[in-house]
Design an enzyme around this catalytic site. Structure first.
Site, PDB file in Angstrom:
ATOM      1  N   ASN A 120       1.120  -0.972  -0.192  1.00  0.00           N
ATOM      2  CA  ASN A 120      -0.252  -0.298   0.313  1.00  0.00           C
ATOM      3  C   ASN A 120       0.724   1.018   0.066  1.00  0.00           C
ATOM      4  O   ASN A 120       1.973   1.746   0.922  1.00  0.00           O
ATOM      5  CB  ASN A 120      -0.388  -0.349   1.611  1.00  0.00           C
ATOM      6  CG  ASN A 120      -2.099   1.144   0.826  1.00  0.00           C
ATOM      7  OD1 ASN A 120      -2.779   1.341   0.329  1.00  0.00           O
ATOM      8  ND2 ASN A 120      -2.250   1.737   2.481  1.00  0.00           N
ATOM      9  N   TRP A 170       2.263  -4.980   2.620  1.00  0.00           N
ATOM     10  CA  TRP A 170       1.185  -5.382   2.738  1.00  0.00           C
ATOM     11  C   TRP A 170       1.558  -6.972   1.824  1.00  0.00           C
ATOM     12  O   TRP A 170       0.705  -7.975   2.205  1.00  0.00           O
ATOM     13  CB  TRP A 170       0.002  -4.750   2.326  1.00  0.00           C
ATOM     14  CG  TRP A 170      -0.402  -4.385   3.328  1.00  0.00           C
ATOM     15  CD1 TRP A 170      -0.254  -2.974   3.679  1.00  0.00           C
ATOM     16  CD2 TRP A 170      -0.930  -4.703   5.174  1.00  0.00           C
ATOM     17  NE1 TRP A 170      -1.074  -2.049   5.105  1.00  0.00           N
ATOM     18  CE2 TRP A 170      -1.411  -3.504   5.591  1.00  0.00           C
ATOM     19  CE3 TRP A 170      -1.597  -5.924   5.397  1.00  0.00           C
ATOM     20  CZ2 TRP A 170      -1.718  -3.969   6.790  1.00  0.00           C
ATOM     21  CZ3 TRP A 170      -2.336  -6.171   6.516  1.00  0.00           C
ATOM     22  CH2 TRP A 170      -2.616  -4.882   7.924  1.00  0.00           C
ATOM     23  N   GLU A 197      10.507  -5.405   4.487  1.00  0.00           N
ATOM     24  CA  GLU A 197       9.926  -4.197   4.725  1.00  0.00           C
ATOM     25  C   GLU A 197       8.155  -4.714   4.937  1.00  0.00           C
ATOM     26  O   GLU A 197       7.699  -3.967   4.246  1.00  0.00           O
ATOM     27  CB  GLU A 197      10.085  -2.618   3.581  1.00  0.00           C
ATOM     28  CG  GLU A 197      11.513  -2.280   4.032  1.00  0.00           C
ATOM     29  CD  GLU A 197      11.068  -1.766   5.384  1.00  0.00           C
ATOM     30  OE1 GLU A 197      10.473  -0.588   5.598  1.00  0.00           O
ATOM     31  OE2 GLU A 197      12.397  -1.873   6.378  1.00  0.00           O
ATOM     32  N   HIS A 244      11.572   3.148   3.106  1.00  0.00           N
ATOM     33  CA  HIS A 244       9.968   2.195   3.312  1.00  0.00           C
ATOM     34  C   HIS A 244      10.107   1.267   1.576  1.00  0.00           C
ATOM     35  O   HIS A 244       9.897  -0.162   2.151  1.00  0.00           O
ATOM     36  CB  HIS A 244       8.876   1.877   4.170  1.00  0.00           C
ATOM     37  CG  HIS A 244       7.666   1.015   3.855  1.00  0.00           C
ATOM     38  ND1 HIS A 244       7.728   0.366   4.406  1.00  0.00           N
ATOM     39  CD2 HIS A 244       6.807   1.269   2.682  1.00  0.00           C
ATOM     40  CE1 HIS A 244       7.368  -0.706   4.254  1.00  0.00           C
ATOM     41  NE2 HIS A 244       6.432   0.224   3.170  1.00  0.00           N
TER      42      HIS A 244
END
Length: 278
Positions: free
Chosen positions: A21, A86, A109, A254
């Site tokens: 996301n 995710w 991550e 990230h």
């Protein structure tokens, strides 16, 4: 035909790349060309990228169900999974529920375990609290598109180009279209909530600990306050995940595939070869 849109190239062992996301398969554009042999597939999760946006809640279970259907539609078996954010959690969950289908799993991550609030940086914890607050979260993620913009300008060491940012923004032109992004942001398993998802994370943690015959790869990064897996989380992984290789890939944010795509591809390729996974 599968519901999820996906990019595909090559032939041989299926290697599935799962984004997070608020990304899409576009995030793998600089990784895939350097991975080498294999049938490389990168789907857009439901409600994201070029996949459709049905009227669903966009829970973790919803995403897992659509992903299951995509695997079945393409008759994918004996796969290697590669997951970020995710996408990593979905990869773990899929492997735990279909252990005979997965021959290897690489991740970075991502959500490796249920977290306490102090596992996050103060800035990340404050943002998560705001996102979970009714009304405030809607303003932050739906009314504005800053969550998406900030991911690819602040969640990276080097902001993406205007053209690439436009690709990431394109699926989310309106508040309604951004509902999947908000739903994902509110599901981070923090402080025991949401309880149903915490149970699924605990279930895949049991699989990760017990799957001694499935090679796993953790890619780590440094140099950014946006990183989810730092030294403490890496240590947890080495102590709780079986058959794990850990490789440091340099400085990144990230959304590391934007900062270090060639390093990710190189280390992934070496791991695939080392364990005879293709």
């Amino acid at each position: 035909m599968p519901v999820l849109h996906h990019e595909e190239t090559g032939s041989g062992t299926p290697i599935v790349f799962l984004h997070g996301n608020p990304g899409s398969s576009h995030g793998w554009r600089h990784v895939l060309p350097h991975v080498g042999g294999g049938r490389l597939l990168a789907p857009d999760l439901i409600g994201m990228g070029r996949s459709p946006k049905p009227d669903i809640g966009y829970t973790f279970a919803d995403h897992a169900r659509y992903l299951d259907d995509w695997f079945d539609a393409l008759e994918l078996d004996d796969v290697v999974l590669v997951g970020h954010d995710w996408g990593g959690a979905l990869a773990f969950d899929h492997a735990a529920r279909h252990p005979g289908r997965v021959r290897g799993l690489a991740f970075f991550e991502t959500i490796v375990k249920p977290m306490a609030w102090d596992d996050l940086s103060p800035q990340a914890a404050e943002r998560s609290r705001k996102i979970r607050t009714p009304g405030v979260g809607e303003e932050m993620v739906l009314t504005q598109d800053l969550f998406i913009r900030q991911a690819f300008t602040g969640g990276v060491r080097t902001p993406v180009s205007d053209d690439d940012l436009a690709v990431y923004l394109a699926p989310f032109p309106t508040p309604e279209s951004r509902r999947p992004v908000l739903a994902w942001a509110r599901q981070l398993p923090l402080g025991g909530e949401p309880a149903g998802l915490v149970e699924r994370v605990e279930a895949y943690d049991r699989w990760l600990a017990g799957a001694t015959g499935v090679p796993k790869l953790l890619l780590t990064f440094e140099g950014s306050p946006t990183l989810l897996i730092g030294e403490a989380m890496t240590k947890w992984c080495t102590e709780n995940i079986a058959a794990l290789d850990v490789v440091a890939c340099g400085e990144a944010g990230h959304h590391a595939q934007e900062d270090r795509p060639k390093e990710i591809a190189t280390e992934l390729s070496a791991w695939l070869n080392r364990h005879g996974l293709r």
